[in-house]
Design a protein around this motif. Structure first.
Motif, PDB file in Angstrom:
ATOM      1  N   ILE A 155       5.738   3.607   5.950  1.00  0.00           N
ATOM      2  CA  ILE A 155       5.886   2.806   6.219  1.00  0.00           C
ATOM      3  C   ILE A 155       7.088   1.911   5.108  1.00  0.00           C
ATOM      4  CG2 ILE A 155       5.807   0.220   7.045  1.00  0.00           C
ATOM      5  CD1 ILE A 155       4.420   2.375   9.050  1.00  0.00           C
ATOM      6  N   ALA A 156       7.114   1.772   4.420  1.00  0.00           N
ATOM      7  CA  ALA A 156       7.778   1.454   3.286  1.00  0.00           C
ATOM      8  C   ALA A 156       9.247   2.534   3.082  1.00  0.00           C
ATOM      9  CB  ALA A 156       7.522   1.531   1.530  1.00  0.00           C
ATOM     10  N   HIS A 157       9.436   3.425   3.946  1.00  0.00           N
ATOM     11  CA  HIS A 157      10.240   4.585   4.145  1.00  0.00           C
ATOM     12  C   HIS A 157      11.661   3.835   5.281  1.00  0.00           C
ATOM     13  CE1 HIS A 157      12.686   7.811   3.165  1.00  0.00           C
ATOM     14  NE2 HIS A 157      13.423   7.981   3.572  1.00  0.00           N
ATOM     15  N   PHE A 158      10.803   3.047   6.070  1.00  0.00           N
ATOM     16  CA  PHE A 158      11.722   2.761   7.153  1.00  0.00           C
ATOM     17  C   PHE A 158      11.961   1.253   6.741  1.00  0.00           C
ATOM     18  CE2 PHE A 158       7.788   5.327   9.133  1.00  0.00           C
ATOM     19  CZ  PHE A 158       9.258   5.638  10.244  1.00  0.00           C
ATOM     20  N   HIS A 159      11.559   0.494   6.018  1.00  0.00           N
ATOM     21  CA  HIS A 159      12.741  -0.419   5.587  1.00  0.00           C
ATOM     22  C   HIS A 159      13.673   0.223   4.496  1.00  0.00           C
ATOM     23  CE1 HIS A 159      10.180  -2.854   8.201  1.00  0.00           C
ATOM     24  NE2 HIS A 159       9.208  -2.716   7.390  1.00  0.00           N
ATOM     25  N   GLU A 160      13.341   0.553   3.607  1.00  0.00           N
ATOM     26  CA  GLU A 160      13.941   1.952   1.929  1.00  0.00           C
ATOM     27  C   GLU A 160      15.158   2.350   2.964  1.00  0.00           C
ATOM     28  OE1 GLU A 160      11.353   2.558  -1.966  1.00  0.00           O
ATOM     29  OE2 GLU A 160      10.957   3.785   0.310  1.00  0.00           O
ATOM     30  N   LYS A 161      15.117   2.472   3.804  1.00  0.00           N
ATOM     31  CA  LYS A 161      16.243   3.726   4.447  1.00  0.00           C
ATOM     32  C   LYS A 161      17.148   3.797   5.931  1.00  0.00           C
ATOM     33  CE  LYS A 161      17.857   8.787   4.242  1.00  0.00           C
ATOM     34  NZ  LYS A 161      17.200  10.350   3.355  1.00  0.00           N
ATOM     35  N   MET A 185      12.527   2.816  16.817  1.00  0.00           N
ATOM     36  CA  MET A 185      11.420   2.480  15.639  1.00  0.00           C
ATOM     37  C   MET A 185      11.267   1.467  14.814  1.00  0.00           C
ATOM     38  SD  MET A 185      13.651   4.795  12.495  1.00  0.00           S
ATOM     39  CE  MET A 185      15.263   3.701  12.480  1.00  0.00           C
ATOM     40  N   GLU A 186      12.088   0.302  16.295  1.00  0.00           N
ATOM     41  CA  GLU A 186      11.380  -1.356  15.702  1.00  0.00           C
ATOM     42  C   GLU A 186      10.367  -1.111  16.658  1.00  0.00           C
ATOM     43  OE1 GLU A 186      15.469  -3.985  14.089  1.00  0.00           O
ATOM     44  OE2 GLU A 186      14.777  -3.215  16.692  1.00  0.00           O
ATOM     45  N   ALA A 187      10.625  -0.665  18.165  1.00  0.00           N
ATOM     46  CA  ALA A 187       9.561  -1.275  18.914  1.00  0.00           C
ATOM     47  C   ALA A 187       7.950  -0.410  18.244  1.00  0.00           C
ATOM     48  CB  ALA A 187       9.210  -0.155  19.909  1.00  0.00           C
ATOM     49  N   GLU A 191       4.195  -2.390  17.068  1.00  0.00           N
ATOM     50  CA  GLU A 191       3.659  -1.624  17.524  1.00  0.00           C
ATOM     51  C   GLU A 191       2.092  -1.258  16.020  1.00  0.00           C
ATOM     52  OE1 GLU A 191       1.592  -1.905  20.542  1.00  0.00           O
ATOM     53  OE2 GLU A 191      -0.200  -0.211  19.810  1.00  0.00           O
ATOM     54  N   PHE A 192       2.759  -0.501  14.780  1.00  0.00           N
ATOM     55  CA  PHE A 192       2.032  -0.042  14.090  1.00  0.00           C
ATOM     56  C   PHE A 192       2.002  -1.563  13.828  1.00  0.00           C
ATOM     57  CE2 PHE A 192       1.107   0.518   9.799  1.00  0.00           C
ATOM     58  CZ  PHE A 192       1.032   2.497  10.075  1.00  0.00           C
ATOM     59  N   GLN A 193       2.432  -2.465  13.288  1.00  0.00           N
ATOM     60  CA  GLN A 193       2.069  -4.300  13.101  1.00  0.00           C
ATOM     61  C   GLN A 193       0.801  -4.277  13.718  1.00  0.00           C
ATOM     62  OE1 GLN A 193       2.877  -4.329   9.329  1.00  0.00           O
ATOM     63  NE2 GLN A 193       1.362  -6.373   9.452  1.00  0.00           N
ATOM     64  N   ASP A 194       0.768  -4.910  15.127  1.00  0.00           N
ATOM     65  CA  ASP A 194      -0.034  -5.363  15.357  1.00  0.00           C
ATOM     66  C   ASP A 194      -1.404  -4.685  15.392  1.00  0.00           C
ATOM     67  OD1 ASP A 194       1.501  -6.969  16.564  1.00  0.00           O
ATOM     68  OD2 ASP A 194       2.431  -6.261  18.735  1.00  0.00           O
ATOM     69  N   GLU A 195      -1.482  -3.313  15.674  1.00  0.00           N
ATOM     70  CA  GLU A 195      -2.709  -2.685  15.696  1.00  0.00           C
ATOM     71  C   GLU A 195      -3.531  -2.922  14.439  1.00  0.00           C
ATOM     72  OE1 GLU A 195      -2.349   1.355  16.472  1.00  0.00           O
ATOM     73  OE2 GLU A 195      -1.067   1.110  19.321  1.00  0.00           O
ATOM     74  N   TRP A 196      -2.519  -2.986  13.072  1.00  0.00           N
ATOM     75  CA  TRP A 196      -2.587  -3.081  11.882  1.00  0.00           C
ATOM     76  C   TRP A 196      -3.262  -4.249  11.849  1.00  0.00           C
ATOM     77  CZ3 TRP A 196      -1.816   0.039   7.610  1.00  0.00           C
ATOM     78  CH2 TRP A 196      -2.735   0.168   6.282  1.00  0.00           C
TER      79      TRP A 196
END
Ligand code: ADP
Ligand code: NI
Length: 200
Positions: A155-161, A185-187, A191-196
């Motif tokens: 997940i960090a890799h999405f923000h880093e790159k 990807m943003e969607a 969704e990932f965050q909401d489920e988490w």
């Protein structure tokens, strides 16, 4: 690219990549090739140079092969195929300018380099980019996510790159495709965050 040369390149990269599971499999290269040819059409770039550079762009990836900076796998292939030395040299320049890690956000010096770089970056985002990220992270043994960490997880890799790539596209057509893939990807991340968080 002429069918015989394409077939020979496909055989060579299949042999080089084997069963690699880090996201640099032969299918990645073939997707980059198809996308690069589509962008080359739109940009009126040299299709022979773009085709060769796309097919060979990861043939000397330092993460997979300890082949250094001289691109020996790419050069050997072009030499065997009778590609003129000047043309082979141009292809090597294009390949050298494509890599994000080696090149940062520097723009390639030719339209052919821009097209291949865009095609490679487009394959890192969208649905396929998401799949490759978790495959790569899993292969390295890294966690999918850790709320306490902003580096070293998928997940960090999405923000880093990955979320930065849409603004780094060189060509119009690639930018249009990147914007769609970026939204996807943003969607996914929302969704990932909401489920988490137990919101769904
Ligand atoms: P390329 O050389 O084609 O630009 P990389 O070799 O950097 O791409 O990465 C291959 C794939 O693995 C890409 O989809 C990339 O986003 C992903 N990836 C690279 N580094 C990481 C990482 N630290 N965590 C998760 N995925 C990664
Ligand atoms: Ni690649």
């Amino acid at each position: 690219m002429n069918p015989a040369l394409y077939k020979a390149a496909l055989e060579r990269i299949s042999g080089l990549f084997g069963e690699d599971a880090t996201g640099h499999d032969v299918h990645h290269t073939l997707r980059v090739y198809r996308m690069a040819m589509r962008l080359a059409e739109a940009e009126r770039a040299d299709r022979e140079l773009v085709g060769l550079a796309a097919m060979l762009h990861d043939a000397d990836d330092p993460k997979l092969f300890g082949t250094g900076n001289g691109l020996p796998n790419a050069r050997a292939f072009m030499d065997e195929q009778g590609i003129a030395p000047v043309q082979a040299e141009t292809v090597c320049t294009i390949i050298g300018e494509v890599s994000f890690s080696k090149n940062g956000s520097k723009r390639p010096s030719t339209i052919e380099g821009m097209v291949v770089q865009d095609a490679d970056r487009l394959d890192a985002i969208g649905a396929i980019g998401i799949a490759r990220t978790f495959a790569f992270g899993g292969n390295r043994g890294q966690a999918i996510h850790d709320p306490g960490r902003d580096t070293g997880t998928s997940i960090a890799h999405f923000h880093e790159k990955l979320l930065k790539l849409k603004d780094l596209m060189n060509t119009e057509e690639a930018r249009r495709i990147a914007e769609e893939r970026h939204r996807y990807m943003e969607a996914f991340l929302a969704e990932f965050q909401d489920e988490w968080d137990g919101k769904r």
